[in-house]
Write a protein that holds these residues in place. Structure first.
Motif, PDB file in Angstrom:
ATOM      1  N   LYS A  87       8.391   4.770 -16.302  1.00 30.25           N
ATOM      2  CA  LYS A  87       8.306   3.447 -15.701  1.00 30.25           C
ATOM      3  C   LYS A  87       8.576   2.382 -16.759  1.00 30.25           C
ATOM      4  O   LYS A  87       8.053   2.443 -17.865  1.00 30.25           O
ATOM      5  CB  LYS A  87       6.923   3.232 -15.080  1.00 30.25           C
ATOM      6  CG  LYS A  87       6.646   4.160 -13.901  1.00 30.25           C
ATOM      7  CD  LYS A  87       5.291   3.896 -13.266  1.00 30.25           C
ATOM      8  CE  LYS A  87       5.078   4.816 -12.064  1.00 30.25           C
ATOM      9  NZ  LYS A  87       3.769   4.582 -11.420  1.00 30.25           N
ATOM     10  N   PRO A 123       8.028   7.370  -3.016  1.00 27.30           N
ATOM     11  CA  PRO A 123       7.913   7.864  -4.392  1.00 27.30           C
ATOM     12  C   PRO A 123       8.468   9.262  -4.588  1.00 27.30           C
ATOM     13  O   PRO A 123       9.103   9.536  -5.610  1.00 27.30           O
ATOM     14  CB  PRO A 123       6.397   7.821  -4.650  1.00 27.30           C
ATOM     15  CG  PRO A 123       5.903   6.728  -3.765  1.00 27.30           C
ATOM     16  CD  PRO A 123       6.750   6.804  -2.523  1.00 27.30           C
ATOM     17  N   GLU A 124       8.258  10.141  -3.625  1.00 28.44           N
ATOM     18  CA  GLU A 124       8.743  11.518  -3.785  1.00 28.44           C
ATOM     19  C   GLU A 124      10.259  11.629  -3.700  1.00 28.44           C
ATOM     20  O   GLU A 124      10.835  12.666  -4.036  1.00 28.44           O
ATOM     21  CB  GLU A 124       8.104  12.431  -2.726  1.00 28.44           C
ATOM     22  CG  GLU A 124       8.363  12.014  -1.297  1.00 28.44           C
ATOM     23  CD  GLU A 124       7.247  11.144  -0.723  1.00 28.44           C
ATOM     24  OE1 GLU A 124       7.034  11.203   0.505  1.00 28.44           O
ATOM     25  OE2 GLU A 124       6.606  10.418  -1.514  1.00 28.44           O
ATOM     26  N   ARG A 164      12.324   9.347  -5.248  1.00 25.83           N
ATOM     27  CA  ARG A 164      12.934   8.640  -6.374  1.00 25.83           C
ATOM     28  C   ARG A 164      13.499   9.648  -7.364  1.00 25.83           C
ATOM     29  O   ARG A 164      12.783  10.526  -7.846  1.00 25.83           O
ATOM     30  CB  ARG A 164      11.889   7.757  -7.060  1.00 25.83           C
ATOM     31  CG  ARG A 164      11.361   6.642  -6.171  1.00 25.83           C
ATOM     32  CD  ARG A 164      10.168   5.954  -6.795  1.00 25.83           C
ATOM     33  NE  ARG A 164       9.572   4.973  -5.885  1.00 25.83           N
ATOM     34  CZ  ARG A 164       8.361   4.457  -6.053  1.00 25.83           C
ATOM     35  NH1 ARG A 164       7.620   4.813  -7.105  1.00 25.83           N
ATOM     36  NH2 ARG A 164       7.879   3.597  -5.182  1.00 25.83           N
ATOM     37  N   TYR A 213      11.427   4.382 -12.626  1.00 26.81           N
ATOM     38  CA  TYR A 213      10.978   3.258 -11.804  1.00 26.81           C
ATOM     39  C   TYR A 213      11.042   2.005 -12.678  1.00 26.81           C
ATOM     40  O   TYR A 213      10.239   1.832 -13.598  1.00 26.81           O
ATOM     41  CB  TYR A 213       9.556   3.501 -11.322  1.00 26.81           C
ATOM     42  CG  TYR A 213       9.075   2.512 -10.290  1.00 26.81           C
ATOM     43  CD1 TYR A 213       9.516   2.582  -8.976  1.00 26.81           C
ATOM     44  CD2 TYR A 213       8.170   1.505 -10.629  1.00 26.81           C
ATOM     45  CE1 TYR A 213       9.072   1.688  -8.017  1.00 26.81           C
ATOM     46  CE2 TYR A 213       7.726   0.600  -9.685  1.00 26.81           C
ATOM     47  CZ  TYR A 213       8.178   0.705  -8.375  1.00 26.81           C
ATOM     48  OH  TYR A 213       7.739  -0.195  -7.429  1.00 26.81           O
TER      49      TYR A 213
END
Length: 380
Positions: free
Chosen positions: A143, A244-245, A247, A251
């Motif tokens: 991230k 999210p799963e 991506r 991020y």
């Protein structure tokens, strides 16, 4: 560190903080070095960063020469930061200084302008190179949060989603795993998105600076680059959300002090900067949403804008001189030209849908790899 701050037990937090106070031919920014040190203290005391994981770059006698913010040094430190980043790590990147726009010579910008940041020697690092070195090599699951306190900074990382992360409140489409089942389904989904976008596209002077949505189907990226014949639309206010799963890359969130066609301003009398607003809100509210933070920063920036407009408006009663409120790029506009600009009457939650940006406005904004859930708690 406050117990209210989200923890990151699986990864390491690292930060690269860059302050450029003086550049030949540009106004000095007396708050730049102060803001860098303030940001370091904030990250350590309020967000749990270890001092040894924070690198500070500025042209100052307390800093070693290899950390002076020259072009070569900055790119070198970016490369080192990215190289040691693993899947669950968090990176905080901060730049305060001068931003600029230059002619795009590689046909990758719809408006034919590259956004750029300046080094202390006056050289530029353009958005394409920043994305190539700071964003593209990051591993999936990492991230990055980047804060740009400079002019012309909205799309300085060339991220895909630069128009859909506004303050409006509207139901969001969600792109689920179903979109990855078959290519034919993906094409039908793309066609629907295109239809929705053409009907609901907001009117904005930043339309020419939009980015394309990236959609992964069966491991094939259907729209990786900007192209006139791409069948996925540019970013608009109704871009789909990605779970999210689903991506498949890092991020990345970028918060800019202004839009690409705008200038960013400091108040050097009060010491008010976008950086100061960012820190003071997160210190008081450790778990804000993206929307709450942006709303607060815009509100504070609007106050600077109102004071600046009063200072340069000949019909205004105040005689306060505006020079301490300036942070100008190479595209500097004289005060007499500001007076010719149409007065900007402020903005509310729907300002992104009716963007009337002029040289009298400044709108801090997000851009991101994936469309942001504006109600989500910010992670640094």
């Amino acid at each position: 560190m406050s117990n209210d701050v989200p923890r990151n037990p699986a990864g390491v937090q690292r930060a690269l903080l860059i302050g450029v106070e003086k550049v030949a031919g540009f106004p000095n920014l007396p708050q730049a070095h102060t803001d860098v040190l303030r940001m370091r203290d904030f990250l350590v005391k309020s967000r749990g960063y270890q001092p040894e994981n924070i690198v500070i770059m500025m042209h100052h006698h307390t800093v070693l020469p290899h950390l002076y913010p020259s072009r070569a040094n900055m790119l070198h430190e970016i490369d080192l930061l990215v190289k040691c980043t693993s899947q669950h790590d968090r990176i905080f990147f901060y730049y305060t200084g001068h931003g600029d726009q230059v002619t795009c010579r590689h046909n990758s910008e719809p408006d034919n302008k590259d956004e750029a940041i300046l080094t202390y020697t006056g050289k530029r690092i353009i958005d394409n190179l920043l994305k190539e070195r700071l964003v593209d090599p990051l591993p999936q699951g990492a991230k990055l949060f980047a804060l740009w306190d400079c002019c012309h900074s909205h799309t300085v990382l060339d991220l895909e989603h630069s128009n859909c992360n506004g303050l409006w409140r509207t139901p969001l489409k969600v792109l689920t795993g179903l979109a990855r089942k078959t290519k034919s389904l993906g094409k039908r989904l793309s066609a629907n998105i295109l239809k929705d976008s053409s009907e609901g596209r907001f009117s904005s002077k930043d339309d020419s600076q939009s980015r394309n949505v990236s959609l992964a189907i069966d491991g094939v990226d259907l729209c990786r680059v900007s192209s006139p014949d791409s069948y996925l639309p540019p970013c608009s206010f109704n871009c789909p959300m990605t779970l999210p799963e689903d991506r498949d890359k890092a991020y990345v969130v970028s918060l800019s002090a202004c839009k690409d066609n705008e200038l960013a301003y400091d108040d050097n009398v009060t010491g008010e900067t976008v950086t100061k607003f960012f820190i003071e809100y997160l210190e008081s509210n450790p778990r804000p949403s993206y929307r709450e933070l942006l709303s607060y920063i815009r509100e504070k920036v609007d106050e600077i804008t109102r004071r600046r407009i009063q200072a340069i408006n000949p019909t205004c009663k105040t005689t306060h001189h505006p020079h301490h409120l300036q942070r100008l790029s190479e595209n500097e506009v004289e005060i007499d030209d500001w007076r010719k600009c149409e007065h900007h009457h402020g903005h509310g939650d729907d300002d992104d849908e009716n963007d009337t940006s002029t040289l009298n406005s400044q709108q801090p904004s997000y851009s991101s790899h994936y469309r942001l859930d504006m109600s989500q708690i910010i992670e640094l």
